[in-house]
Design an enzyme around this catalytic site. Structure first.
Site, short mmCIF file in Angstrom:
data_model
loop_
_atom_site.label_atom_id
_atom_site.label_comp_id
_atom_site.label_asym_id
_atom_site.label_seq_id
_atom_site.Cartn_x
_atom_site.Cartn_y
_atom_site.Cartn_z
N LYS A 19 0.83 -1.22 0.00
CA LYS A 19 0.00 0.00 0.00
C LYS A 19 0.86 1.26 0.00
O LYS A 19 0.61 2.19 -0.75
CB LYS A 19 -0.87 0.11 1.26
N ARG A 92 -8.54 0.94 10.02
CA ARG A 92 -7.97 -0.35 10.41
C ARG A 92 -9.01 -1.25 11.06
O ARG A 92 -8.72 -2.40 11.38
CB ARG A 92 -6.88 -0.15 11.46
N ARG A 129 12.00 -5.64 4.70
CA ARG A 129 11.69 -4.26 4.33
C ARG A 129 12.64 -3.29 5.04
O ARG A 129 12.97 -3.45 6.19
CB ARG A 129 10.24 -3.95 4.74
N ARG A 162 12.37 -1.03 10.65
CA ARG A 162 11.40 -0.65 11.69
C ARG A 162 11.35 -1.71 12.79
O ARG A 162 11.41 -2.90 12.52
CB ARG A 162 10.01 -0.49 11.07
N ARG A 173 0.87 -8.37 14.05
CA ARG A 173 0.20 -7.38 13.18
C ARG A 173 -0.69 -8.10 12.17
O ARG A 173 -1.78 -7.64 11.85
CB ARG A 173 1.25 -6.52 12.46
P1 AMP Z 1 1.76 1.08 9.60
O1 AMP Z 1 2.91 2.01 9.38
O2 AMP Z 1 0.52 1.47 8.85
O3 AMP Z 1 2.13 -0.37 9.37
O4 AMP Z 1 1.36 1.20 11.15
C1 AMP Z 1 2.28 0.88 12.17
C2 AMP Z 1 1.56 0.77 13.51
O5 AMP Z 1 0.95 2.04 13.83
C3 AMP Z 1 0.42 -0.23 13.58
O6 AMP Z 1 0.87 -1.57 13.84
C4 AMP Z 1 -0.41 0.34 14.73
O7 AMP Z 1 0.20 0.07 15.98
C5 AMP Z 1 -0.30 1.83 14.48
N1 AMP Z 1 -1.37 2.33 13.59
C6 AMP Z 1 -1.22 2.86 12.33
N2 AMP Z 1 -2.40 3.21 11.81
C7 AMP Z 1 -3.34 2.88 12.75
C8 AMP Z 1 -4.75 3.00 12.80
N3 AMP Z 1 -5.46 3.47 11.76
N4 AMP Z 1 -5.38 2.57 13.93
C9 AMP Z 1 -4.69 2.09 14.99
N5 AMP Z 1 -3.36 1.94 15.00
C10 AMP Z 1 -2.68 2.34 13.89
#
Ligand code: AMP
Length: 214
Positions: A19, A92, A129, A162, A173
């Site tokens: 994405k 989410r 990644r 990360r 996740r």
């Molecule tokens: P991402 O970079 O999108 O993979 O997000 C990394 C982490 O940020 C996730 O595993 C969640 O802990 C938190 N996070 C990101 N977006 C959301 C969301 N919309 N709702 C809740 N937690 C989020």
């Protein structure tokens, strides 16, 4: 850059489904604003705020941070009057889906693209990644490596692994994603604005498929 398209886009997909890579590419090509709640949360952590230290623990475990917090952060960073957005990492869960539809987009037109991937392949993809320090450029050591090891091709900054891209956290996740995604897809499919893309294909093929739908 001016936004040339007339619809907001919502990108759904498991962690590592591509994405973010596609959002970067399409925002450059078509002038969308790319908004990633993960990036907003990581910026909060880097700022050293109390909020940042609270969310860090949750993010490091791979769980979701609270809806209230993410929604507030998102609202504070949107300008829907002037721009069309690609929403990456939000929504989410079903509560976020409903808030985005009714309270945030509030009648504005949008298209949902679901990047469907074989989740078995994803753990390997994510563990390999690496991202630039600003989170904007994404590499994969196996399928899309940087030209110079450890450095971003575009910014020259160090590449980062990360903390939540380790195998144990990625598995958590993934299970959070699997638990939440079905009701979300059902909501959009009933609404009639859901498009499913085979994201097991290569980066360029997926870009072509998505571009062709805009
Ligand atoms: P991402 O970079 O999108 O993979 O997000 C990394 C982490 O940020 C996730 O595993 C969640 O802990 C938190 N996070 C990101 N977006 C959301 C969301 N919309 N709702 C809740 N937690 C989020």
């Amino acid at each position: 850059m001016l936004c040339v398209k007339r619809k907001n886009l919502i990108f759904l997909g498991a962690p590592g489904s591509g994405k973010g890579t596609q959002a970067n590419f399409l925002s450059d090509k078509f002038g969308y604003e790319h908004i990633s709640t993960g990036d907003l949360l990581r910026a909060e952590i880097v700022s050293g705020s109390v909020l940042g230290s609270r969310v860090k623990r949750v993010m490091d475990s791979g769980d979701l941070v609270t809806d209230e917090l993410v929604i507030e952060l998102l609202r504070g960073n949107l300008d829907l009057e002037s721009c069309y957005y690609i929403f990456d990492g939000f929504p989410r869960n079903l509560k976020q889906v409903q808030t985005l539809d009714k309270e945030i987009l509030d009648g504005r037109d949008y298209l949902v693209i679901y990047f469907k991937v074989d989740t078995e392949k994803l753990v390997n993809r994510i563990v390999n990644r690496r991202v630039s320090e600003d989170g904007k450029h994404i590499y994969n050591l196996l399928t899309n490596p940087p030209k110079v090891e450890g450095l971003c091709d575009v910014t020259g900054s160090n590449l980062v692994h990360r903390k939540d891209d380790t195998e144990e956290v990625v598995r958590n996740r993934m299970s959070v994603f699997i638990k939440e995604i079905e009701p979300m897809l059902e909501f959009y499919s009933t609404k009639g604005n859901l498009l499913e893309i085979n994201a097991d294909l290569g980066i360029e093929e997926v870009s072509k498929l998505v571009s062709g739908q805009l």
